[in-house]
Motif scaffolding. Structure first.
Motif, PDB file in Angstrom:
ATOM      1  N   PHE A 222       7.559  -2.188  -1.963  1.00 49.19           N
ATOM      2  CA  PHE A 222       6.522  -2.388  -0.945  1.00 49.19           C
ATOM      3  C   PHE A 222       6.146  -3.860  -0.835  1.00 49.19           C
ATOM      4  CE2 PHE A 222       2.041  -2.643   0.269  1.00 49.19           C
ATOM      5  CZ  PHE A 222       2.004  -1.847   1.413  1.00 49.19           C
ATOM      6  N   ILE A 223       5.917  -4.501  -1.999  1.00 45.25           N
ATOM      7  CA  ILE A 223       5.466  -5.893  -2.007  1.00 45.25           C
ATOM      8  C   ILE A 223       6.579  -6.832  -1.552  1.00 45.25           C
ATOM      9  CG2 ILE A 223       4.675  -7.778  -3.485  1.00 45.25           C
ATOM     10  CD1 ILE A 223       3.293  -5.586  -5.200  1.00 45.25           C
ATOM     11  N   SER A 224       7.793  -6.635  -2.083  1.00 50.18           N
ATOM     12  CA  SER A 224       8.884  -7.538  -1.705  1.00 50.18           C
ATOM     13  C   SER A 224       9.211  -7.399  -0.230  1.00 50.18           C
ATOM     14  CB  SER A 224      10.126  -7.262  -2.560  1.00 50.18           C
ATOM     15  OG  SER A 224      10.583  -5.933  -2.382  1.00 50.18           O
ATOM     16  N   GLY A 225       9.109  -6.170   0.307  1.00 47.10           N
ATOM     17  CA  GLY A 225       9.336  -5.990   1.739  1.00 47.10           C
ATOM     18  C   GLY A 225       8.312  -6.743   2.568  1.00 47.10           C
ATOM     19  N   ALA A 226       7.043  -6.684   2.125  1.00 46.47           N
ATOM     20  CA  ALA A 226       5.992  -7.397   2.846  1.00 46.47           C
ATOM     21  C   ALA A 226       6.194  -8.901   2.762  1.00 46.47           C
ATOM     22  CB  ALA A 226       4.630  -7.014   2.275  1.00 46.47           C
ATOM     23  N   LEU A 227       6.638  -9.392   1.593  1.00 47.94           N
ATOM     24  CA  LEU A 227       6.854 -10.828   1.427  1.00 47.94           C
ATOM     25  C   LEU A 227       7.981 -11.321   2.331  1.00 47.94           C
ATOM     26  CD1 LEU A 227       6.511 -11.288  -2.442  1.00 47.94           C
ATOM     27  CD2 LEU A 227       4.982 -12.186  -0.691  1.00 47.94           C
ATOM     28  N   PHE A 228       9.075 -10.570   2.385  1.00 45.31           N
ATOM     29  CA  PHE A 228      10.202 -10.994   3.200  1.00 45.31           C
ATOM     30  C   PHE A 228       9.855 -10.964   4.686  1.00 45.31           C
ATOM     31  CE2 PHE A 228      12.858 -10.265  -0.574  1.00 45.31           C
ATOM     32  CZ  PHE A 228      13.640 -11.407  -0.525  1.00 45.31           C
ATOM     33  N   GLN A 229       8.993 -10.048   5.070  1.00 45.76           N
ATOM     34  CA  GLN A 229       8.590  -9.999   6.468  1.00 45.76           C
ATOM     35  C   GLN A 229       7.691 -11.168   6.844  1.00 45.76           C
ATOM     36  OE1 GLN A 229       6.804  -6.179   7.214  1.00 45.76           O
ATOM     37  NE2 GLN A 229       8.755  -5.091   7.143  1.00 45.76           N
ATOM     38  N   SER A 230       6.969 -11.701   5.864  1.00 41.87           N
ATOM     39  CA  SER A 230       5.984 -12.736   6.176  1.00 41.87           C
ATOM     40  C   SER A 230       6.479 -14.147   5.896  1.00 41.87           C
ATOM     41  CB  SER A 230       4.703 -12.490   5.372  1.00 41.87           C
ATOM     42  OG  SER A 230       4.965 -12.568   3.984  1.00 41.87           O
TER      43      SER A 230
END
Length: 213
Positions: free
Chosen positions: A47-55
């Motif tokens: 969840f966190i890594s996905g959010a980081l890559f999106q941002s």
């Protein structure tokens, strides 16, 4: 030394980001099948890594991204966790998925007194993945390692100088460790090695090309 017989969070994060080899991924997912807390950690990391890559601009990811993600795993973020399915088989669901749910297709071979093994996969850098089953009262031949060895206990238990390893535990050894696991009750294990093990006895070394360990 990892004394709780579980993989560190760094391995779970690498699994979540898809950066492990097929053998390593299967070891981690099978290990997770025994531990709900590890499944939650991986879900949080995804969840966190996905959010980081999106941002972030992928070309400008910070060098401390790993530390930042690990720090965030203790936060209040609670993504939905999908438990790994359980099975009545001795094999966890990730292993069954890997072999196509066909346990009858496993090619078991004699690998020493009271021991049989089935090779599942060979990969780059001589990485090997196999199942090992030992009858009760079996002593695995003393051996060292050419690289890393991960052993996940799927059923039963065994004991080494590092303690007793039970179902769901993982035993990690490297070039600096020589051991001789003893299983009083018998066990089934999922094993990953980098190259063949270093059998100590002359008989073992002579038989090694035939038993495949």
């Amino acid at each position: 030394m990892n004394t709780n017989h579980k993989l560190d969070d760094q391995w779970l994060l690498s699994y979540a980001t898809g950066s492990l080899s097929p053998a390593q991924s299967l070891m981690v997912s099978s290990h997770m099948a025994f531990h709900d807390d590890m499944q939650e950690t991986v879900s949080q990391a995804e969840f966190i890594s996905g959010a980081l890559f999106q941002s972030m601009d992928a070309a400008r990811l910070p060098n401390d991204m790993l530390d930042n993600i690990l720090d965030k795993l203790d936060s209040s973020i609670s993504p939905e966790v999908t438990p790994i399915a359980s099975t009545s088989s001795d094999l966890p669901q990730p292993v069954l998925d890997f072999i196509g749910n066909d346990t009858g297709a496993l090619k078991w071979k004699f690998s020493g007194r009271g021991i049989r093994s089935a090779r599942l996969w060979n990969g780059p850098n001589d990485e090997r993945l196999w199942l090992l089953e030992a009858r009760n009262g079996t002593t695995v031949p003393e051996h060292g390692h050419n690289g890393i060895e991960w052993t996940l206990i799927l059923k039963g238990s065994y004991e080494t100088d590092l303690g007793k390893f039970r179902s769901g535990d993982i035993d990690i050894a490297d070039e600096n460790i020589e051991h001789q696991p003893v299983s009083d009750e018998g066990c089934m294990c999922l094993v990953m090695t980098s190259g063949p093990v270093k059998l100590k006895s002359l008989v073992g070394r002579i038989a090694q090309p035939f038993i495949g360990l």
